[in-house]
Design a protein around this motif. Structure first.
Motif, short mmCIF file in Angstrom:
data_model
loop_
_atom_site.label_atom_id
_atom_site.label_comp_id
_atom_site.label_asym_id
_atom_site.label_seq_id
_atom_site.Cartn_x
_atom_site.Cartn_y
_atom_site.Cartn_z
N PRO A 211 18.81 45.83 12.86
CA PRO A 211 18.27 44.78 13.73
C PRO A 211 18.92 44.87 15.12
N PRO A 212 18.17 44.54 16.15
CA PRO A 212 18.73 44.62 17.51
C PRO A 212 19.89 43.62 17.67
N ARG A 213 20.92 44.09 18.36
CA ARG A 213 22.09 43.22 18.57
C ARG A 213 21.82 42.27 19.72
N THR A 214 22.35 41.11 19.58
CA THR A 214 22.29 40.17 20.69
C THR A 214 23.64 40.20 21.39
N LYS A 215 23.60 40.37 22.69
CA LYS A 215 24.84 40.46 23.46
C LYS A 215 25.34 39.06 23.78
N ASN A 216 26.66 38.95 23.72
CA ASN A 216 27.30 37.68 24.04
C ASN A 216 27.11 37.43 25.54
N PRO A 217 26.57 36.26 25.92
CA PRO A 217 26.33 35.99 27.34
C PRO A 217 27.63 35.98 28.17
N GLU A 218 28.75 35.56 27.56
CA GLU A 218 30.03 35.57 28.28
C GLU A 218 30.46 37.00 28.59
N LEU A 219 30.24 37.90 27.63
CA LEU A 219 30.58 39.30 27.83
C LEU A 219 29.70 39.92 28.91
N VAL A 220 28.43 39.60 28.91
CA VAL A 220 27.52 40.13 29.93
C VAL A 220 27.94 39.66 31.32
N ALA A 221 28.30 38.38 31.45
CA ALA A 221 28.73 37.84 32.73
C ALA A 221 30.03 38.50 33.19
N ARG A 222 30.96 38.71 32.26
CA ARG A 222 32.24 39.34 32.60
C ARG A 222 32.04 40.79 33.04
N LEU A 223 31.17 41.51 32.33
CA LEU A 223 30.89 42.89 32.71
C LEU A 223 30.26 42.96 34.11
N GLN A 224 29.36 42.04 34.40
CA GLN A 224 28.73 42.01 35.72
C GLN A 224 29.78 41.73 36.80
N LYS A 225 30.68 40.81 36.54
CA LYS A 225 31.75 40.48 37.49
C LYS A 225 32.65 41.70 37.71
N LEU A 226 32.99 42.41 36.65
CA LEU A 226 33.83 43.60 36.77
C LEU A 226 33.13 44.70 37.55
N ARG A 227 31.81 44.84 37.35
CA ARG A 227 31.06 45.84 38.11
C ARG A 227 31.08 45.52 39.60
N VAL A 228 30.91 44.25 39.94
CA VAL A 228 30.94 43.83 41.35
C VAL A 228 32.31 44.09 41.95
N LEU A 229 33.37 43.75 41.22
CA LEU A 229 34.73 43.99 41.72
C LEU A 229 34.99 45.48 41.92
N GLU A 230 34.51 46.31 41.00
CA GLU A 230 34.68 47.76 41.12
C GLU A 230 33.94 48.29 42.34
N GLU A 231 32.73 47.79 42.59
CA GLU A 231 31.97 48.22 43.75
C GLU A 231 32.68 47.80 45.04
N GLU A 232 33.23 46.60 45.08
CA GLU A 232 33.96 46.13 46.26
C GLU A 232 35.20 46.99 46.50
N ARG A 233 35.91 47.35 45.43
CA ARG A 233 37.10 48.18 45.56
C ARG A 233 36.74 49.56 46.11
N LYS A 234 35.64 50.14 45.58
CA LYS A 234 35.19 51.44 46.06
C LYS A 234 34.79 51.37 47.54
N TYR A 235 34.13 50.29 47.91
CA TYR A 235 33.72 50.12 49.31
C TYR A 235 34.96 50.00 50.21
N GLN A 236 35.96 49.23 49.78
CA GLN A 236 37.19 49.10 50.56
C GLN A 236 37.89 50.44 50.71
N ASP A 237 37.90 51.24 49.65
CA ASP A 237 38.51 52.58 49.72
C ASP A 237 37.76 53.46 50.72
N LEU A 238 36.44 53.37 50.72
CA LEU A 238 35.64 54.18 51.64
C LEU A 238 35.84 53.76 53.10
N THR A 239 35.99 52.46 53.34
CA THR A 239 36.07 51.96 54.71
C THR A 239 37.49 51.63 55.15
N SER A 240 38.49 52.02 54.38
CA SER A 240 39.86 51.64 54.73
C SER A 240 40.31 52.24 56.06
#
Length: 123
Positions: free
Chosen positions: A10-39
């Motif tokens: 059966p298809p798994r249902t993802k925990n909404p808290e986990l999905v939100a946390r993963l999205q937040k971590l992706r945004v933070l990682e993108e910001e860190r990469k951008y800061q490294d590029l523009t430092s």
């Protein structure tokens, strides 16, 4: 027939808290990469770091010069004082070295006291 009849899980249902946390971590990682590029492009941040570095460099050069002047002065004072006790040149030089070493010990003690009072490291 002897075939296996496997049913898909059966298809798994993802925990909404986990999905939100993963999205937040992706945004933070993108910001860190951008800061490294523009430092190296951010002029204000770069000049602030350089000014801080040169300020610290200036302070260290000033302190080193101060210690050298104190040691030289106390060497001359010890050399002059030793002239009153003996005619031997080695005694004069020894008196000067004792003065310089005492000056270095006093400066070291004052440096230890100064840095122990300020745990952040500011002079």
């Amino acid at each position: 027939g002897g075939g296996l009849d496997l049913k898909p899980p059966p298809p798994r249902t993802k925990n909404p808290e986990l999905v939100a946390r993963l999205q937040k971590l992706r945004v933070l990682e993108e910001e860190r990469k951008y800061q490294d590029l523009t430092s190296d492009v951010d002029f204000k941040e770069r000049t602030a770091k350089e000014t801080e570095h040169f300020s610290s460099f200036r302070e260290h050069i000033g302190f080193g010069t101060h210690v050298i002047v104190v040691m030289f002065t106390l060497f001359l004072l010890g050399h002059h004082a030793a002239k009153h006790f003996s005619e031997l040149q080695i005694i004069h030089i020894t008196g000067g070295l004792v003065g310089a070493i005492l000056g270095l010990m006093v400066e070291t003690l004052l440096f230890i006291i100064r840095t122990s009072r300020d745990p952040v490291g500011n002079s």
